[in-house]
Design an enzyme around this catalytic site. Structure first.
Site, PDB file in Angstrom:
ATOM      1  N   GLY A  43     -15.807  34.398  19.508  1.00  0.00           N
ATOM      2  CA  GLY A  43     -15.029  33.172  19.428  1.00  0.00           C
ATOM      3  C   GLY A  43     -15.799  32.205  18.543  1.00  0.00           C
ATOM      4  N   LEU A  44     -15.425  30.942  18.573  1.00  0.00           N
ATOM      5  CA  LEU A  44     -16.100  30.011  17.663  1.00  0.00           C
ATOM      6  C   LEU A  44     -17.600  29.979  17.922  1.00  0.00           C
ATOM      7  CD1 LEU A  44     -13.494  27.151  17.428  1.00  0.00           C
ATOM      8  CD2 LEU A  44     -14.124  28.816  15.691  1.00  0.00           C
ATOM      9  N   GLY A  46     -19.610  32.346  19.440  1.00  0.00           N
ATOM     10  CA  GLY A  46     -20.278  33.611  19.148  1.00  0.00           C
ATOM     11  C   GLY A  46     -20.281  33.931  17.662  1.00  0.00           C
ATOM     12  N   HIS A 267      -4.938  21.077  32.620  1.00  0.00           N
ATOM     13  CA  HIS A 267      -4.374  20.388  31.451  1.00  0.00           C
ATOM     14  C   HIS A 267      -2.988  19.855  31.785  1.00  0.00           C
ATOM     15  CE1 HIS A 267      -3.194  19.512  27.402  1.00  0.00           C
ATOM     16  NE2 HIS A 267      -4.325  19.982  26.913  1.00  0.00           N
ATOM     17  N   SER A 285       0.061  21.357  23.149  1.00  0.00           N
ATOM     18  CA  SER A 285      -1.177  20.658  22.814  1.00  0.00           C
ATOM     19  C   SER A 285      -1.194  19.191  23.233  1.00  0.00           C
ATOM     20  CB  SER A 285      -1.386  20.730  21.307  1.00  0.00           C
ATOM     21  OG  SER A 285      -2.400  19.857  20.934  1.00  0.00           O
ATOM     22  N   ARG A 338      -7.521  14.126  30.562  1.00  0.00           N
ATOM     23  CA  ARG A 338      -6.655  15.142  31.164  1.00  0.00           C
ATOM     24  C   ARG A 338      -6.631  15.112  32.683  1.00  0.00           C
ATOM     25  NH1 ARG A 338      -8.404  19.980  27.024  1.00  0.00           N
ATOM     26  NH2 ARG A 338      -7.276  19.073  25.279  1.00  0.00           N
ATOM     27  N   ARG A 443     -13.677  17.710  30.593  1.00  0.00           N
ATOM     28  CA  ARG A 443     -13.875  17.754  29.138  1.00  0.00           C
ATOM     29  C   ARG A 443     -12.797  16.950  28.435  1.00  0.00           C
ATOM     30  NH1 ARG A 443     -11.499  20.523  25.102  1.00  0.00           N
ATOM     31  NH2 ARG A 443     -10.517  22.124  26.369  1.00  0.00           N
ATOM     32  N   LEU A 449     -13.931  22.872  20.894  1.00  0.00           N
ATOM     33  CA  LEU A 449     -14.182  23.483  19.580  1.00  0.00           C
ATOM     34  C   LEU A 449     -15.446  22.875  18.994  1.00  0.00           C
ATOM     35  CD1 LEU A 449     -10.553  23.584  18.076  1.00  0.00           C
ATOM     36  CD2 LEU A 449     -11.710  25.251  19.519  1.00  0.00           C
TER      37      LEU A 449
HETATM   38  C1  LIG Z   1      -4.078  27.267  24.501  1.00  0.00           C
HETATM   39  C2  LIG Z   1      -5.399  26.609  24.263  1.00  0.00           C
HETATM   40  C3  LIG Z   1      -5.511  25.595  23.336  1.00  0.00           C
HETATM   41  C4  LIG Z   1      -6.729  24.962  23.128  1.00  0.00           C
HETATM   42  N1  LIG Z   1      -6.812  23.956  22.193  1.00  0.00           N
HETATM   43  C5  LIG Z   1      -7.998  23.350  21.978  1.00  0.00           C
HETATM   44  C6  LIG Z   1      -8.116  22.324  20.988  1.00  0.00           C
HETATM   45  O1  LIG Z   1      -7.168  21.970  20.316  1.00  0.00           O
HETATM   46  N2  LIG Z   1      -9.330  21.749  20.820  1.00  0.00           N
HETATM   47  C7  LIG Z   1     -10.424  22.108  21.548  1.00  0.00           C
HETATM   48  O2  LIG Z   1     -11.499  21.554  21.322  1.00  0.00           O
HETATM   49  N3  LIG Z   1     -10.336  23.093  22.460  1.00  0.00           N
HETATM   50  C8  LIG Z   1      -9.167  23.727  22.697  1.00  0.00           C
HETATM   51  N4  LIG Z   1      -9.082  24.722  23.640  1.00  0.00           N
HETATM   52  C9  LIG Z   1     -10.326  25.224  24.263  1.00  0.00           C
HETATM   53  C10 LIG Z   1     -11.061  26.140  23.294  1.00  0.00           C
HETATM   54  O3  LIG Z   1     -10.139  26.909  22.578  1.00  0.00           O
HETATM   55  C11 LIG Z   1     -12.042  27.082  23.983  1.00  0.00           C
HETATM   56  O4  LIG Z   1     -12.818  26.394  24.908  1.00  0.00           O
HETATM   57  C12 LIG Z   1     -12.977  27.695  22.939  1.00  0.00           C
HETATM   58  O5  LIG Z   1     -12.243  28.271  21.902  1.00  0.00           O
HETATM   59  C13 LIG Z   1     -13.899  28.718  23.569  1.00  0.00           C
HETATM   60  O6  LIG Z   1     -14.647  29.319  22.542  1.00  0.00           O
HETATM   61  P1  LIG Z   1     -15.803  30.329  22.868  1.00  0.00           P
HETATM   62  O7  LIG Z   1     -16.359  30.762  21.564  1.00  0.00           O
HETATM   63  O8  LIG Z   1     -16.743  29.731  23.840  1.00  0.00           O
HETATM   64  O9  LIG Z   1     -15.097  31.557  23.628  1.00  0.00           O
HETATM   65  P2  LIG Z   1     -13.804  32.454  23.277  1.00  0.00           P
HETATM   66  O10 LIG Z   1     -13.071  31.982  22.088  1.00  0.00           O
HETATM   67  O11 LIG Z   1     -13.090  32.591  24.565  1.00  0.00           O
HETATM   68  O12 LIG Z   1     -14.425  33.837  22.863  1.00  0.00           O
HETATM   69  C14 LIG Z   1     -14.981  34.719  23.808  1.00  0.00           C
HETATM   70  C15 LIG Z   1     -15.483  35.939  23.076  1.00  0.00           C
HETATM   71  O13 LIG Z   1     -16.222  36.723  23.986  1.00  0.00           O
HETATM   72  C16 LIG Z   1     -15.777  38.073  23.945  1.00  0.00           C
HETATM   73  N5  LIG Z   1     -15.955  38.634  25.274  1.00  0.00           N
HETATM   74  C17 LIG Z   1     -15.540  38.152  26.470  1.00  0.00           C
HETATM   75  N6  LIG Z   1     -15.929  38.971  27.459  1.00  0.00           N
HETATM   76  C18 LIG Z   1     -16.615  39.970  26.876  1.00  0.00           C
HETATM   77  C19 LIG Z   1     -17.261  41.131  27.367  1.00  0.00           C
HETATM   78  N7  LIG Z   1     -17.310  41.418  28.648  1.00  0.00           N
HETATM   79  N8  LIG Z   1     -17.841  41.977  26.468  1.00  0.00           N
HETATM   80  C20 LIG Z   1     -17.804  41.719  25.138  1.00  0.00           C
HETATM   81  N9  LIG Z   1     -17.234  40.618  24.616  1.00  0.00           N
HETATM   82  C21 LIG Z   1     -16.635  39.768  25.491  1.00  0.00           C
HETATM   83  C22 LIG Z   1     -14.336  38.003  23.524  1.00  0.00           C
HETATM   84  O14 LIG Z   1     -13.968  39.226  22.948  1.00  0.00           O
HETATM   85  C23 LIG Z   1     -14.396  36.843  22.518  1.00  0.00           C
HETATM   86  O15 LIG Z   1     -14.786  37.349  21.275  1.00  0.00           O
HETATM   87  C24 LIG Z   1      -7.861  25.354  23.864  1.00  0.00           C
HETATM   88  C25 LIG Z   1      -7.760  26.375  24.810  1.00  0.00           C
HETATM   89  C26 LIG Z   1      -6.532  26.991  25.019  1.00  0.00           C
HETATM   90  C27 LIG Z   1      -6.438  28.030  26.078  1.00  0.00           C
END
Ligand SMILES: Cc1cc2nc3c(=O)[nH]c(=O)nc-3n(C[C@H](O)[C@H](O)[C@H](O)COP(=O)(O)OP(=O)(O)OC[C@H]3O[C@@H](n4cnc5c(N)ncnc54)[C@H](O)[C@@H]3O)c2cc1C
Length: 648
Positions: A43-44, A46, A267, A285, A338, A443, A449
């Site tokens: 994700g962002l 990682g 939310h 959103s 929120r 939050r 993000l």
């Molecule tokens: C619908 C929605 C809209 C949102 N809009 C916003 C916004 O506009 N602005 C904002 O700031 N935030 C927003 N958020 C929150 C934000 O998107 C998330 O908090 C953020 O993207 C999380 O990023 P991350 O990199 O921590 O994890 P994630 O993006 O959840 O990535 C997790 C990664 O870990 C990997 N993974 C998980 N478990 C395992 C495992 N067991 N083994 C191997 N790999 C694994 C997955 O494959 C993935 O690659 C939104 C959330 C949602 C649900």
């Protein structure tokens, strides 16, 4: 109880991060390739961490569940990303972003981390623009901003309703460059199933290849987990179906403390639940609250008629509408944070003013902004969101108000980390939503993000390097050691146990029951009785799961039910810890609302004297009560006050 060292650097708040960077140990370029780092998650957080560590010269192995790194859950983020650029010249600053975040988190976040987050927010925008992320621009060509909850300025950068997707494409291109160079090895369709420790340090992981079914082992000098949040413990949430808490849970069971597990974000603007067979909730959103006004009918009779389908919202006269957020919180209005907006919606629905067939919905109305700005402006700002709403609800939101209701969305809690984002296990780092670090009890919108990219691009590359600086003579680790073999065997035994269980009930049926227990008792409103009940019910459900779950198929090849089963087994333990934490915290703060602690007007009552701490839970062993450790929070640069969104 252990002593927690949050390793906050010396010096004035605004100097701490600079002091850290100036004095930290570095690794010379020739030595970096002798050091391996595992990053779990693309994700962002990682993807940014893997790309940056690879660019620095470390040997990185990056893992994700999806078939491509760019399909991580972050892609779903819609509304935007905060930064303190102050482009609109409306009074923003690094300090104000820091202040809003601490206040938004109801004074339960660590000052030094939050200040650093605000400080690097501006670098994130520069980095992403340089990568070509197509942020929205004004007519004159400058980057545009909009407003999100809990702020009186416009500091949210966005790319229509697809900000997460565009940012992730940026991170993915940086990652792809490193994959092409050979500094990052990418492992897709791998699910981490355990953490491997050698001499008390994190040194590797065990994964299952979800295509071949093979259980594999990987070693490194350090491990960074960026595996996202655990909101899916509630079954219904806005999270992607694959989002899970399993890695967080594996680390907890290996000795990493779990920070604030009960801090969950609900939310306010999601499409309401519409049936018993639903497995997913859709977010509308928060950015929509810039132009949409939230209301319910003033008169209960009108609400009842709407529920029965004999009255339409467009037939209710202006004077019979209650714009309850504008009424209760004049300064912030529809842009309150929120937690505040969610509770206010619940309060109105519980009082009988809710709409929709279930009475569990409120209106988000664009009529006035369409009249003021024109339909084309609204369409340009939110077109894809309106389209999504119409596809799901079969109503045109340009003509009739949207219906929304609060839903589980984000987890502020996560693995406890110090200032360096290192967990209580040396060599194990946690980034993004997987850690607990920056948002306290609530939050602010568009700050996840920001945190994910801050951690990945700007914090982890420094702090992991600091950790590795004295390990340049530690040779590459092999995976044929007793520690790896033991972990591999435990993983295989657990998978086999699930497959051989031969029960009668599906994994989903347990997940759904758990979700209901969680939503009813550990959701938007909590109380002692409900939390105690939840703890008992979860224990019973967990026993039933291990007696009666049916997981079809075999270990070999694709087996989605097996993947779900391991995650639900973890949720069935994690839910209990969340209830435990919520029971312990006898105060209301942010997203944690204990019904016993509220004012007459229904506002949260915090207890700073007894609860100004982060709960850092320690695993004590199977069927043993977890141990509570506390990180006391000190506010030196901010005056701690009762949150107030009625006045500026
Ligand atoms: C619908 C929605 C809209 C949102 N809009 C916003 C916004 O506009 N602005 C904002 O700031 N935030 C927003 N958020 C929150 C934000 O998107 C998330 O908090 C953020 O993207 C999380 O990023 P991350 O990199 O921590 O994890 P994630 O993006 O959840 O990535 C997790 C990664 O870990 C990997 N993974 C998980 N478990 C395992 C495992 N067991 N083994 C191997 N790999 C694994 C997955 O494959 C993935 O690659 C939104 C959330 C949602 C649900």
């Amino acid at each position: 109880m252990s002593t927690l060292n949050s390793k906050i650097p010396d010096g004035p708040l605004a100097q701490k991060w600079t002091n850290f960077k100036d004095k930290q140990n570095l690794v010379n370029p020739a030595n970096k390739r002798k050091l391996e780092v595992i990053v779990v998650g693309t994700g962002l957080a990682g993807a940014a961490a893997a790309a940056s560590l690879g660019e620095l010269g470390f040997k990185v192995k990056n893992f994700c569940i999806q078939d491509s790194p760019r399909r991580a859950h972050s892609i779903s983020a819609q509304g935007g990303i905060n930064a303190a650029k102050n482009y609109p010249n409306d009074g923003d600053s690094v300090y104000r972003l820091f202040y809003d975040t601490i206040k938004g988190g109801d004074y339960r976040a660590r000052e030094a981390n939050v200040y650093r987050l605000a400080e690097v927010s501006n670098n994130i925008i520069d980095q992403c623009v340089a990568q070509g992320v197509p942020f929205a621009r004004e007519y004159g060509g400058l980057l545009d901003n909009r407003s999100f909850g809990g702020a009186l300025v416009s500091r949210t950068f966005y790319a229509r309703g697809q900000t997460g997707q565009q940012l992730l494409l940026g991170a993915y291109s940086a990652l792809s460059k490193e994959i092409n160079k050979g500094s990052v090895e990418m492992y897709v369709r791998r699910e981490m199933l355990d953490l491997v420790m050698i001499d008390g340090k994190a040194r590797g992981i065990v994964t299952r290849n979800t295509v071949t079914g093979e259980v594999e082992k990987f070693a490194a000098h350090a491990v960074v987990v960026a595996t996202g949040g655990y909101g899916n413990v509630f079954f219904l949430s806005t999270n992607a179906m694959n989002s899970n808490g399993s890695v967080v849970w594996q680390c907890y069971k290996k000795g990493a403390f779990f920070g604030n597990p009960c801090m969950v974000q609900i939310h306010p603007t999601c499409i309401p639940v519409h049936g018993d067979y639903q497995s997913k909730l859709t977010l509308m959103s928060e950015s929509l609250r810039n132009d949409g006004r939230i209301w319910v009918p003033k008169n209960k009779e009108d609400a009842e008629k709407i529920q029965k389908g004999t009255l339409k919202p467009t037939e209710i006269a202006e004077e019979n509408r209650d714009y309850y957020l504008e009424r209760r919180y004049p300064a912030f209005g529809n842009l309150v944070p929120r937690d505040v907006a969610s509770r206010a919606a619940k309060e109105r629905c519980d009082a009988g003013h809710g709409v929709g067939t279930t009475g569990l919905a409120v209106y988000l109305d664009f009529k006035h902004s369409i009249e003021r700005l024109g339909k084309s402006v609204i369409e340009a700002r939110y077109g894809n969101l309106f389209q999504m709403y119409e596809k799901i609800v079969d109503e045109n939101p340009y003509e009739t108000p949207m219906m929304i209701y609060p839903a589980i969305h984000y987890t502020m809690g996560g693995i406890w980390v110090d200032y360096e984002l290192q967990t209580t296990i040396p060599g194990l780092f946690a980034a993004g939503e997987a850690n607990f670090s920056d948002h306290g009890a609530n939050r602010l919108g568009a700050s996840a993000l920001m945190q994910g990219l801050a951690d990945g691009y700007f914090v982890v590359p420094y702090t992991v390097q600091k950790y590795l600086a004295d390990q340049i003579n530690v040779p590459f680790f092999k995976t044929d050691t007793p520690e790896f073999e033991k972990a591999e065997k435990e993983v295989k035994d657990r998978l086999e146990k699930l497959l051989n269980n031969k029960g009668t009930k599906t994994v989903d049926s347990f997940h759904k029951k758990l979700g209901l227990i969680m939503w009813d008792n550990v959701g938007m409103a909590r109380n002692k009785e409900g939390l105690e009940k939840a703890i008992k019910e979860i224990k019973v459900l967990r026993e039933e799961f291990w007696k009666d779950v049916k997981v079809p198929g075999t270990m070999d090849g694709v087996n989605v039910e097996l993947e779900k089963a391991t995650r639900v087994a973890d949720f069935l333990e994690m839910g209990e810890l969340m209830a435990y934490d919520a029971l312990n915290r006898t105060e209301s703060c942010g997203g944690h609302f204990r019904e016993e602690y509220q004012t007459k007007e229904g506002e949260a009552v915090r207890n700073d004297k007894d609860f100004m701490y982060v709960s850092a839970w320690e695993y004590a062993g199977e069927n043993k009560d977890p141990i509570l450790n506390k990180e006391d929070l000190k506010y030196e640069d901010i005056e701690v006050k009762t949150r107030n969104y009625k006045e500026a």
